[in-house]
Write a protein that holds these residues in place. Structure first.
Motif, PDB file in Angstrom:
ATOM      1  N   PRO A  11       0.649  -0.589  -0.028  1.00 24.77           N
ATOM      2  CA  PRO A  11       0.170   0.065  -0.159  1.00 24.77           C
ATOM      3  C   PRO A  11       0.873   1.550  -0.083  1.00 24.77           C
ATOM      4  CG  PRO A  11      -0.226  -0.957   2.149  1.00 24.77           C
ATOM      5  CD  PRO A  11       0.898  -2.451   1.217  1.00 24.77           C
ATOM      6  N   THR A  12       0.164   2.059  -0.602  1.00 24.95           N
ATOM      7  CA  THR A  12       0.722   3.743  -0.902  1.00 24.95           C
ATOM      8  C   THR A  12       0.928   3.880   1.155  1.00 24.95           C
ATOM      9  OG1 THR A  12       0.139   4.151  -2.903  1.00 24.95           O
ATOM     10  CG2 THR A  12       0.780   5.773  -1.577  1.00 24.95           C
ATOM     11  N   PRO A  13       1.753   4.412   1.245  1.00 26.14           N
ATOM     12  CA  PRO A  13       2.021   4.742   2.445  1.00 26.14           C
ATOM     13  C   PRO A  13       0.964   5.849   3.490  1.00 26.14           C
ATOM     14  CG  PRO A  13       4.753   4.946   1.583  1.00 26.14           C
ATOM     15  CD  PRO A  13       3.539   4.897   0.530  1.00 26.14           C
ATOM     16  N   ARG A  14       0.815   6.485   2.466  1.00 18.31           N
ATOM     17  CA  ARG A  14      -0.003   6.968   3.303  1.00 18.31           C
ATOM     18  C   ARG A  14      -1.708   6.304   3.745  1.00 18.31           C
ATOM     19  NH1 ARG A  14      -5.151   9.194  -0.071  1.00 18.31           N
ATOM     20  NH2 ARG A  14      -4.684   8.850  -1.966  1.00 18.31           N
ATOM     21  N   LEU A  15      -1.777   5.587   3.402  1.00 19.15           N
ATOM     22  CA  LEU A  15      -2.858   4.222   3.416  1.00 19.15           C
ATOM     23  C   LEU A  15      -2.371   3.822   4.661  1.00 19.15           C
ATOM     24  CD1 LEU A  15      -4.311   3.385   0.013  1.00 19.15           C
ATOM     25  CD2 LEU A  15      -5.122   5.053   1.666  1.00 19.15           C
ATOM     26  N   GLN A  16      -1.372   3.763   5.458  1.00 19.26           N
ATOM     27  CA  GLN A  16      -1.060   3.044   6.300  1.00 19.26           C
ATOM     28  C   GLN A  16      -1.864   3.650   7.624  1.00 19.26           C
ATOM     29  OE1 GLN A  16       3.308   1.777   4.506  1.00 19.26           O
ATOM     30  NE2 GLN A  16       3.303   2.928   6.217  1.00 19.26           N
ATOM     31  N   ALA A  17      -2.027   3.139   8.534  1.00 16.67           N
ATOM     32  CA  ALA A  17      -3.198   3.970   9.404  1.00 16.67           C
ATOM     33  C   ALA A  17      -2.331   4.242  10.456  1.00 16.67           C
ATOM     34  CB  ALA A  17      -4.323   2.997  10.186  1.00 16.67           C
ATOM     35  N   ALA A  18      -1.687   5.027   9.986  1.00 17.50           N
ATOM     36  CA  ALA A  18      -0.941   5.866  11.096  1.00 17.50           C
ATOM     37  C   ALA A  18      -0.975   7.154  12.430  1.00 17.50           C
ATOM     38  CB  ALA A  18       0.283   6.742  10.654  1.00 17.50           C
ATOM     39  N   ASP A  19      -1.886   7.596  11.746  1.00 20.60           N
ATOM     40  CA  ASP A  19      -3.007   8.346  12.661  1.00 20.60           C
ATOM     41  C   ASP A  19      -3.368   7.501  13.758  1.00 20.60           C
ATOM     42  OD1 ASP A  19      -4.393   7.836  10.541  1.00 20.60           O
ATOM     43  OD2 ASP A  19      -5.831   9.842  10.951  1.00 20.60           O
ATOM     44  N   LYS A  20      -4.139   6.494  13.110  1.00 18.68           N
ATOM     45  CA  LYS A  20      -5.334   5.913  14.296  1.00 18.68           C
ATOM     46  C   LYS A  20      -4.074   4.799  15.185  1.00 18.68           C
ATOM     47  CE  LYS A  20      -8.638   6.061  10.667  1.00 18.68           C
ATOM     48  NZ  LYS A  20      -7.383   6.639   9.166  1.00 18.68           N
ATOM     49  N   LEU A  21      -2.960   3.923  14.677  1.00 17.00           N
ATOM     50  CA  LEU A  21      -1.902   3.728  15.364  1.00 17.00           C
ATOM     51  C   LEU A  21      -1.359   4.472  16.833  1.00 17.00           C
ATOM     52  CD1 LEU A  21      -0.422   1.481  12.929  1.00 17.00           C
ATOM     53  CD2 LEU A  21      -1.897   0.782  14.543  1.00 17.00           C
ATOM     54  N   ALA A  22      -1.852   5.804  16.699  1.00 18.42           N
ATOM     55  CA  ALA A  22      -0.846   6.543  17.375  1.00 18.42           C
ATOM     56  C   ALA A  22      -2.334   6.461  18.554  1.00 18.42           C
ATOM     57  CB  ALA A  22      -0.589   8.034  16.188  1.00 18.42           C
ATOM     58  N   VAL A  23      -3.327   6.969  18.554  1.00 20.83           N
ATOM     59  CA  VAL A  23      -4.426   7.247  18.682  1.00 20.83           C
ATOM     60  C   VAL A  23      -4.600   6.025  19.843  1.00 20.83           C
ATOM     61  CG1 VAL A  23      -6.786   7.358  19.249  1.00 20.83           C
ATOM     62  CG2 VAL A  23      -5.468   9.069  18.465  1.00 20.83           C
ATOM     63  N   ALA A  24      -4.260   4.872  19.521  1.00 19.51           N
ATOM     64  CA  ALA A  24      -4.091   3.290  19.908  1.00 19.51           C
ATOM     65  C   ALA A  24      -2.807   3.498  21.284  1.00 19.51           C
ATOM     66  CB  ALA A  24      -4.495   2.652  18.883  1.00 19.51           C
ATOM     67  N   SER A  25      -1.653   3.964  20.566  1.00 16.43           N
ATOM     68  CA  SER A  25      -0.966   3.851  20.781  1.00 16.43           C
ATOM     69  C   SER A  25      -1.114   4.159  22.098  1.00 16.43           C
ATOM     70  CB  SER A  25       0.805   3.631  20.524  1.00 16.43           C
ATOM     71  OG  SER A  25       0.758   3.045  19.211  1.00 16.43           O
ATOM     72  N   GLN A  26      -1.087   5.367  21.961  1.00 14.51           N
ATOM     73  CA  GLN A  26      -1.318   6.193  23.879  1.00 14.51           C
ATOM     74  C   GLN A  26      -2.645   5.753  24.607  1.00 14.51           C
ATOM     75  OE1 GLN A  26      -0.719   9.372  24.307  1.00 14.51           O
ATOM     76  NE2 GLN A  26       1.069   8.837  22.604  1.00 14.51           N
ATOM     77  N   LYS A  27      -3.615   5.061  24.096  1.00 11.47           N
ATOM     78  CA  LYS A  27      -4.442   4.305  24.893  1.00 11.47           C
ATOM     79  C   LYS A  27      -3.981   2.698  25.529  1.00 11.47           C
ATOM     80  CE  LYS A  27      -8.512   4.459  22.929  1.00 11.47           C
ATOM     81  NZ  LYS A  27      -9.841   3.692  22.533  1.00 11.47           N
ATOM     82  N   VAL A  28      -3.377   2.575  24.718  1.00  9.64           N
ATOM     83  CA  VAL A  28      -2.637   1.310  25.533  1.00  9.64           C
ATOM     84  C   VAL A  28      -1.252   0.981  26.900  1.00  9.64           C
ATOM     85  CG1 VAL A  28      -0.735  -0.825  24.876  1.00  9.64           C
ATOM     86  CG2 VAL A  28      -3.006  -0.775  23.895  1.00  9.64           C
ATOM     87  N   LEU A  29      -0.507   2.819  25.717  1.00 15.96           N
ATOM     88  CA  LEU A  29       1.103   2.505  26.911  1.00 15.96           C
ATOM     89  C   LEU A  29       0.692   3.729  28.032  1.00 15.96           C
ATOM     90  CD1 LEU A  29       2.961   3.062  24.111  1.00 15.96           C
ATOM     91  CD2 LEU A  29       2.966   1.567  25.445  1.00 15.96           C
ATOM     92  N   LEU A  30      -0.561   4.430  28.432  1.00 22.49           N
ATOM     93  CA  LEU A  30      -0.713   4.920  29.142  1.00 22.49           C
ATOM     94  C   LEU A  30      -1.720   4.664  30.149  1.00 22.49           C
ATOM     95  CD1 LEU A  30      -1.591   8.501  27.403  1.00 22.49           C
ATOM     96  CD2 LEU A  30       0.763   7.369  28.131  1.00 22.49           C
ATOM     97  N   LYS A  31      -2.361   2.963  29.732  1.00 19.31           N
ATOM     98  CA  LYS A  31      -3.095   2.391  30.927  1.00 19.31           C
ATOM     99  C   LYS A  31      -1.871   1.856  31.164  1.00 19.31           C
ATOM    100  CE  LYS A  31      -7.471   4.131  29.152  1.00 19.31           C
ATOM    101  NZ  LYS A  31      -9.071   3.440  28.214  1.00 19.31           N
ATOM    102  N   PRO A  32      -1.436   1.343  32.694  1.00 15.03           N
ATOM    103  CA  PRO A  32      -0.983   0.263  33.489  1.00 15.03           C
ATOM    104  C   PRO A  32      -1.490  -1.091  33.237  1.00 15.03           C
ATOM    105  CG  PRO A  32      -0.543   2.386  34.610  1.00 15.03           C
ATOM    106  CD  PRO A  32      -1.847   2.709  33.943  1.00 15.03           C
TER     107      PRO A  32
END
Length: 455
Positions: A11-32
């Protein structure tokens, strides 16, 4: 002249879900309560909750599934390529397994996995037909092997080095690798008749059907007036195996899925679905048994996106609409610039599915999607050779396309012979990487390449 690559299949890099993964990362990493588990060694199968969620998602996506897909049928993997290697390690043996069949033209980057598993001398291509696989050819090759063993041909029956006492509870006599839906490289979708017949053959001769089901969720109606939502997907080989009376405790099918095509390839995360016994033993491969879940952290990110609906929204409202436009641009360009030269899109028999129109009424339409389509050059001695088209395209028009023989089955000399009279008279084209205008220019360059080669 800027280079254009129609061979690359990503896939073209712009179609990779980077922004959505960033949000998910915060939700996972900031909750022990999540990060503590996401960042440690995970259960060999993957987390139970995540497997439950994947099973529920698959049940919803594959409407043909007659009963819920439960967690004991699901393992979290490090992507389809890693899972393929694990499957071969656990359920095939270079001595015991009689043949490793691959539908041809085949996904060329998968070949090394079969070679690494020691199956090189056992590999044999099985041609596609218009319904996805030449069943008569496959039956003939199986009959040939069965006769060798029935006649006690010297050197045929060799004891396995993978002993049950060492954890190898099930080895298959044969294995077959196939991409049944929106195949890589041909773009064909196997007919329902051939799917059922293939499962019957697998049960009769102890064949493991390894199905790469990685393009199923990137599907849409070929009729551009019909919405892609609520599209009925073809039943997988594993669905047919599970629902047909007489399934064994191990089953004869495994569905290999990946989030690479849906979120981002670099995540290296996917899943396999199979019979519970099969899934349990798959979780005992060396790398998994030693290191736990092979994509522990990324599975938490994807689970967050899955449960929240973000992943499905990304697929339905970003990926499919963009890929559909690119596909249409590529098809229209082929019909405009290549059809007059005698080149046609190789489709096989179209697969008809049910969808909903704008008025929510049931309609029948043909299935399209995936990443690839295949074009056939005319059977005309005056038409340039595939080698000339590739060379001139590369050297004079900065165009990279695949040689058809790239998709042959290494280790099977007959595969190359078949290629020269079939799929080497053409090439695979990918629309996932390039934008619409680039795809049109690429086909224009290909037309100029062929005109140049005719001089």
């Amino acid at each position: 002249m800027a280079p254009i690559d129609l061979l690359i299949g990503r896939p073209t890099p712009r179609l990779q879900a980077a922004d959505k993964l960033a949000v998910a990362s915060q939700k996972v990493l900031l909750k022990p309560e999540k990060s503590d588990w996401a960042l440690t060694y995970g259960p060999d199968h993957g987390e139970d909750d995540i497997r439950d969620h994947v099973g529920a998602w698959l049940t919803q996506k594959y409407k043909s599934a007659s009963s819920p897909i439960t967690r004991d049928r699901v393992i979290i993997t490090n992507g389809a390529s890693g899972a393929l290697i694990a499957i071969l390690q656990k359920f095939t043996d270079p001595l015991y397994t009689r043949r490793m069949f691959l539908v041809e033209p085949t996904y060329f980057l998968a070949l090394q996995s079969f070679l690494d598993a020691g199956l090189g001398p056992k590999m044999q291509g099985v041609p596609e037909d218009d319904e996805g696989i030449d069943l008569e050819f496959l039956q003939a090759r199986i009959d040939e092997e069965e006769r060798k063993h029935a006649d006690n041909t010297p050197g045929v029956d060799v004891p396995s080095t993978k002993l049950e006492s060492h954890g190898y509870r099930k080895l298959y006599k044969y294995a077959l690798y196939v991409v049944p839906t929106l195949s890589n490289p041909s773009g064909k979708t196997m007919s329902l008749h051939h799917r059922k017949a293939l499962v019957e053959l697998a049960r009769k001769y102890d064949i493991l059907l390894i199905a790469d089901d990685v393009y199923d969720f990137l599907a849409w109606p070929a009729d551009d007036t019909i919405p892609h939502k609520d599209l009925e997907l073809p039943p997988r080989l594993i669905d047919i195996d599970r629902q047909t009376p007489g399934i064994s405790e191990w089953g004869n099918t495994v569905s290999n899925g990946s989030f690479s095509k849906l979120a981002a390839p670099g995540l290296r995360a996917g899943w396999c679905e199979a019979a519970p016994n099969f899934i349990y033993d798959l979780s005992t491969t060396g790398a998994t048994h030693s290191g736990g879940c092979q994509s522990q952290y990324t599975s938490y990110l994807l689970d967050d996106m899955l449960v929240s609906g973000v992943l499905e929204d990304h697929v339905q409202n970003t990926l499919i609409p963009i890929y559909r436009k690119r596909y249409n641009a590529l098809v229209d360009a082929i019909k405009t610039y290549l059809y007059p030269l005698g080149i046609k899109i190789s489709t096989g028999n179209p697969y008809e599915i049910r969808a909903k129109d704008d008025k929510d009424s049931d309609v029948r339409t043909q299935l399209a999607g995936g990443f690839f389509l295949y074009i056939d050059y005319p059977y005309d001695e005056a038409f340039p050779t595939a080698a000339d088209v590739i060379r001139i395209g590369r050297d004079e028009f900065s165009l990279r396309i695949a040689s058809g023989e790239l998709f042959t089955v290494k280790g099977d000399p007959e595969s190359l012979k078949r290629a020269h009279v079939t799929f080497n008279r053409g090439t695979r084209l990918c629309w996932a990487w390039n934008e619409e205008q680039v795809l049109v220019e690429a086909i224009q360059r290909l037309a100029k390449t062929i005109e140049r080669a005719k001089e």
